[in-house]
Each structure stands twice: as C-alpha cells, then as structure tokens.
Design a protein around this motif. Structure first.
Motif, PDB file in Angstrom:
ATOM      1  N   ASP A  34      59.885  -0.422  39.068  1.00 49.01           N
ATOM      2  CA  ASP A  34      58.811  -1.001  39.732  1.00 49.01           C
ATOM      3  C   ASP A  34      57.679  -1.622  38.235  1.00 49.01           C
ATOM      4  O   ASP A  34      56.813  -2.059  38.573  1.00 49.01           O
ATOM      5  CB  ASP A  34      57.964   0.110  40.218  1.00 49.01           C
ATOM      6  CG  ASP A  34      58.592   0.485  41.506  1.00 49.01           C
ATOM      7  OD1 ASP A  34      59.281  -0.360  41.941  1.00 49.01           O
ATOM      8  OD2 ASP A  34      58.395   1.425  42.139  1.00 49.01           O
ATOM      9  N   GLN A  36      56.643  -4.038  36.003  1.00 50.64           N
ATOM     10  CA  GLN A  36      56.701  -5.326  35.875  1.00 50.64           C
ATOM     11  C   GLN A  36      56.799  -5.854  34.458  1.00 50.64           C
ATOM     12  O   GLN A  36      57.504  -6.865  34.295  1.00 50.64           O
ATOM     13  CB  GLN A  36      55.252  -5.729  36.235  1.00 50.64           C
ATOM     14  CG  GLN A  36      55.058  -7.329  36.368  1.00 50.64           C
ATOM     15  CD  GLN A  36      53.899  -8.128  36.546  1.00 50.64           C
ATOM     16  OE1 GLN A  36      52.970  -7.489  35.723  1.00 50.64           O
ATOM     17  NE2 GLN A  36      53.749  -8.996  37.476  1.00 50.64           N
ATOM     18  N   LYS A  39      60.706  -5.990  34.013  1.00 45.50           N
ATOM     19  CA  LYS A  39      61.249  -6.971  34.712  1.00 45.50           C
ATOM     20  C   LYS A  39      60.904  -8.213  34.295  1.00 45.50           C
ATOM     21  O   LYS A  39      61.809  -9.107  34.182  1.00 45.50           O
ATOM     22  CB  LYS A  39      60.631  -6.822  36.212  1.00 45.50           C
ATOM     23  CG  LYS A  39      61.283  -5.821  37.096  1.00 45.50           C
ATOM     24  CD  LYS A  39      61.029  -5.909  38.402  1.00 45.50           C
ATOM     25  CE  LYS A  39      61.708  -4.768  39.439  1.00 45.50           C
ATOM     26  NZ  LYS A  39      61.200  -4.952  40.802  1.00 45.50           N
ATOM     27  N   ASP A  64      63.165 -11.538  43.363  1.00 46.68           N
ATOM     28  CA  ASP A  64      62.130 -10.515  43.414  1.00 46.68           C
ATOM     29  C   ASP A  64      60.508 -10.603  44.202  1.00 46.68           C
ATOM     30  O   ASP A  64      60.282 -11.828  44.247  1.00 46.68           O
ATOM     31  CB  ASP A  64      61.750 -10.063  41.974  1.00 46.68           C
ATOM     32  CG  ASP A  64      60.975  -8.756  41.715  1.00 46.68           C
ATOM     33  OD1 ASP A  64      61.925  -7.777  41.498  1.00 46.68           O
ATOM     34  OD2 ASP A  64      59.658  -8.508  41.835  1.00 46.68           O
ATOM     35  N   SER A  65      60.231  -9.722  44.860  1.00 46.78           N
ATOM     36  CA  SER A  65      58.924  -9.915  45.387  1.00 46.78           C
ATOM     37  C   SER A  65      57.743 -10.215  44.668  1.00 46.78           C
ATOM     38  O   SER A  65      56.836 -10.512  45.317  1.00 46.78           O
ATOM     39  CB  SER A  65      58.720  -8.705  46.525  1.00 46.78           C
ATOM     40  OG  SER A  65      58.848  -7.461  45.758  1.00 46.78           O
ATOM     41  N   ASP A  66      57.522  -9.907  43.412  1.00 47.08           N
ATOM     42  CA  ASP A  66      56.689 -10.046  42.502  1.00 47.08           C
ATOM     43  C   ASP A  66      56.892 -11.403  41.998  1.00 47.08           C
ATOM     44  O   ASP A  66      57.634 -11.704  41.215  1.00 47.08           O
ATOM     45  CB  ASP A  66      56.779  -9.136  41.341  1.00 47.08           C
ATOM     46  CG  ASP A  66      55.663  -9.276  40.419  1.00 47.08           C
ATOM     47  OD1 ASP A  66      55.022 -10.467  40.268  1.00 47.08           O
ATOM     48  OD2 ASP A  66      55.137  -8.224  39.665  1.00 47.08           O
ATOM     49  N   HIS A  67      55.754 -12.311  42.524  1.00 48.24           N
ATOM     50  CA  HIS A  67      56.043 -13.909  42.014  1.00 48.24           C
ATOM     51  C   HIS A  67      55.919 -14.075  40.691  1.00 48.24           C
ATOM     52  O   HIS A  67      56.373 -14.996  40.176  1.00 48.24           O
ATOM     53  CB  HIS A  67      54.710 -14.439  43.036  1.00 48.24           C
ATOM     54  CG  HIS A  67      54.475 -15.902  42.499  1.00 48.24           C
ATOM     55  ND1 HIS A  67      55.612 -16.879  42.951  1.00 48.24           N
ATOM     56  CD2 HIS A  67      53.772 -16.677  41.697  1.00 48.24           C
ATOM     57  CE1 HIS A  67      55.352 -18.008  42.456  1.00 48.24           C
ATOM     58  NE2 HIS A  67      54.251 -18.143  41.827  1.00 48.24           N
ATOM     59  N   SER A  70      59.574 -13.415  39.582  1.00 45.29           N
ATOM     60  CA  SER A  70      60.471 -14.332  40.144  1.00 45.29           C
ATOM     61  C   SER A  70      60.360 -15.689  39.668  1.00 45.29           C
ATOM     62  O   SER A  70      61.308 -16.473  39.297  1.00 45.29           O
ATOM     63  CB  SER A  70      60.344 -14.308  41.651  1.00 45.29           C
ATOM     64  OG  SER A  70      59.222 -14.780  42.296  1.00 45.29           O
TER      65      SER A  70
END
Length: 167
Positions: A34, A36, A39, A64-67, A70
């Motif tokens: 999780d 960020q 990622k 990924d759901s985190d804009h 992604s």
C-alpha cells in the motif's frame, strides 16, 4: 481523466490485468504494498529489477486504483527503451495482455513492432486494429508466420487493406 490506451472501464474493472503466474515473488512484493512511494518508484522504473519485471510491473500499475501511480505507469509504458524490446522478443512467457498493449502503444515504431512480432506469445488478433498502419516489412514478417495466420486467418484481409501493399 485521460487513460490513453487504457480505457476507464478497463482501469475500473481490472485490478491486475495479468495472471499471477507472470509475476515474480519480488515483483509481487512491490505490487501488493500500500506504500505509494514504492509503487511510484516501480512505475517510474527506478527500482533495480530485471527488464521483464519492470515492464510487467509498470503494466500492472497502469491499472492501479491510485491515479498518481497509474498515470506515472501509463506514461512509462509509452517510453520503454528499445533495448528492452530486444530482451523480451524471445521471451515466450509474457502476458498476452501486455504484448497486446505494447503492440498498440508502439505501432508506429517499426523496430519495436518487428521485435514484438518475433515473440511467440503475441496473438495476431492484437495486430488487427493496427494492420492498416504497419510497415511493409512488418506485414511481410507477420505473413511468414503460418501458424499464427492459421490461428487468426482474418488478419490476412486486414493486412491487405494496408495501402503499402497496394500495387
């Protein structure tokens, strides 16, 4: 939001667009966090991983759901160094969804397309949308692969719609 190659529906409905068998344990560790910052580092390609893991990781993070994550990953997918294509062209164990998206992203890059055509995992259905834009060399290379043509014979008609094959 601009999803580029990745449609909003695809981003919302696919959490991981590749089967877990394509994800190395090391890559799974980065993808399942999780954190960020981890990622984002993977999405940017700054984590020292084998090229295959970097590209697969960026592809997965493009969904990924985190804009923030992604969008960085989608941008990185559009800037893959050609040397990576050379390393991946003979790797038959790549996710078909990744190869499909690479074909669509790099359809104007003749060298990348010719390398992708050498990958035995590439499905010719992936070429259908871009058949009219491929170079003559790429089409002739693809037409030599009789097994792929037998798997997806419709591609021949799509190739012959390409203006470069007109007399």
């Amino acid at each position: 939001l601009d999803y580029g190659l990745f449609t909003k529906k695809t981003v919302e409905t696919m959490k991981v667009p590749v089967e877990s068998r394509f994800l190395s344990p090391l890559l799974m560790g980065f993808l399942s966090t999780d954190d960020q910052q981890k990622k984002l580092a993977l999405a940017k390609g700054v984590i020292p991983l084998p090229p295959k893991d970097k590209i697969i990781g960026q592809f997965v993070l493009a969904f990924d759901s985190d804009h923030a994550v992604s969008s960085v990953a989608r941008k990185a997918m559009k800037e893959i160094p050609e040397v990576f294509f050379a390393l991946l062209m003979n790797d038959a164990d790549l996710p078909p969804a990744l190869l499909h998206n690479l074909v669509l992203l790099y359809h104007k890059n003749e060298t990348a397309i010719e390398m992708l055509l050498q990958n035995s995992s590439l499905k010719f259905r992936s070429l259908q949308k871009i058949a009219g834009q491929l170079s003559r060399t790429a089409i002739l290379q693809a037409l030599q692969n009789q097994i792929k043509i037998l798997e997806f014979p419709e591609i021949v008609a799509d190739f012959y719609k390409n203006p470069l094959l007109k007399p």
